[in-house]
Design an enzyme around this catalytic site. Structure first.
Site, PDB file in Angstrom:
ATOM      1  N   ASP A  72       0.871  -1.171   0.000  1.00 20.69           N
ATOM      2  CA  ASP A  72       0.000   0.000   0.000  1.00 20.69           C
ATOM      3  C   ASP A  72       0.905   1.217   0.000  1.00 20.69           C
ATOM      4  OD1 ASP A  72      -1.730   2.092   0.449  1.00 20.69           O
ATOM      5  OD2 ASP A  72      -2.838   1.097   2.062  1.00 20.69           O
ATOM      6  N   SER A 151       2.513  12.207 -15.687  1.00 19.61           N
ATOM      7  CA  SER A 151       1.438  12.140 -16.677  1.00 19.61           C
ATOM      8  C   SER A 151       1.329  13.463 -17.426  1.00 19.61           C
ATOM      9  CB  SER A 151       0.100  11.838 -16.008  1.00 19.61           C
ATOM     10  OG  SER A 151      -0.977  11.935 -16.928  1.00 19.61           O
ATOM     11  N   TYR A 165      -6.352  14.080 -10.052  1.00 25.58           N
ATOM     12  CA  TYR A 165      -5.302  13.300 -10.715  1.00 25.58           C
ATOM     13  C   TYR A 165      -4.267  14.227 -11.349  1.00 25.58           C
ATOM     14  CZ  TYR A 165      -3.123   9.965 -13.946  1.00 25.58           C
ATOM     15  OH  TYR A 165      -2.224   9.192 -14.640  1.00 25.58           O
ATOM     16  N   LYS A 169      -0.317  14.427 -10.277  1.00 26.72           N
ATOM     17  CA  LYS A 169       0.750  14.124 -11.231  1.00 26.72           C
ATOM     18  C   LYS A 169       1.649  15.333 -11.473  1.00 26.72           C
ATOM     19  CE  LYS A 169       0.080   9.763 -12.139  1.00 26.72           C
ATOM     20  NZ  LYS A 169       1.113   8.764 -11.771  1.00 26.72           N
TER      21      LYS A 169
END
Length: 259
Positions: A72, A151, A165, A169
């Site tokens: 994790d 990304s 997100y 990133k």
């Protein structure tokens, strides 16, 4: 049968040890497979322990050069435990690929606090903890390679993913520079790869077909990215002779973002 074979005929030129997070499927599994093909011993880690074990067994049924472990990435102590298990198993660790991530396509104003925390903790906290724990280990030994999977979303704000997100990133790209500066004098390189939309099952699951078709049509190169190429980039950055490249972010987005 695994597309990577059973280990026979591998390009056995390194015998170095790599840890890949989020490797039960998708891009992480592809990166782990390419490292394995190049002669690395690979620990495939994932929150999905069964998936990681299964992916490792597909690479190496004998279990000599690939193992699957639960991790994790939101838990710093979990990185310590996994590091220690790998070192106990193979006596060393040389490469970390921080790939684990989660993406949600949610309208900006509908993102809840819980959703924001979930996405950021996996994508950003996980990269930070991995760089901290393994970066310190590598620095003590005077050698290491860290490859962070960022990304395009972190560069242009995202096209199909949510703000959480994209923000996470973007943070990965910044952390890459910070750790590169800190660890460079100790023989450790830290780099990032920023892929654009990839031809992966998770992308097709998350993005509706009509929207995905529009995204693909907008890509100057005319197609979604190939995960195998991203894996090749990771292998190159992980190589021993990549010692003069650190703090870099390598783009692979089909021309969607040019700089």
């Amino acid at each position: 049968m695994s597309p990577h074979g059973t280990g026979e005929g591998r390009e056995d030129d390194t015998h170095r040890i790599a840890l890949v997070t989020g490797a039960a499927r998708g891009l992480g599994a592809c990166i782990a497979g390419r490292l394995y093909d190049r002669g690395y011993r690979v620990a495939l880690t994932d929150l999905d322990e069964e998936g990681a074990v299964r992916a490792a067994a597909e690479l190496d049924p004998a279990g000599r050069n690939a193992i699957g472990l639960a991790l994790d990435v939101r838990d710093k102590d979990a990185f310590v435990r996994v590091r220690d298990r790998i070192v106990a198993h193979w006596d060393a660790l040389h490469v970390l690929v921080n790939n684990a991530g989660v993406a949600k396509a949610e309208p900006l104003m509908d993102i809840t606090p819980d959703s924001f925390r979930t996405v950021v903790s996996t994508n950003l906290d996980g990269t930070f903890f991995g760089c901290q724990v393994l970066g310190a280990y590598f620095a003590e030994r005077g050698y290491g390679r860290i490859v962070n999977i960022a990304s395009l979303a972190g560069q242009n704000g995202g096209t199909a993913t949510g703000a959480h997100y994209a923000a996470a990133k973007g943070g990965v790209a910044t952390l890459t520079k910070v750790f590169a500066r800190e660890l460079g004098p100790h023989g450790v390189t830290v780099n990032a790869i920023s892929p654009g939309p990839q031809d992966l099952p998770v992308v097709r699951e998350m993005v509706p077909p009509e929207q995905l078709a529009r995204i693909e049509a907008s890509i100057p190169a005319g197609r979604l990215g190939r995960p195998r190429f991203i894996a090749d980039m990771a292998v190159l950055l992980a190589s021993e002779h990549a010692d003069a490249v650190t703090g870099a972010c390598w783009d692979a987005n089909g021309g969607l973002y040019m700089r």
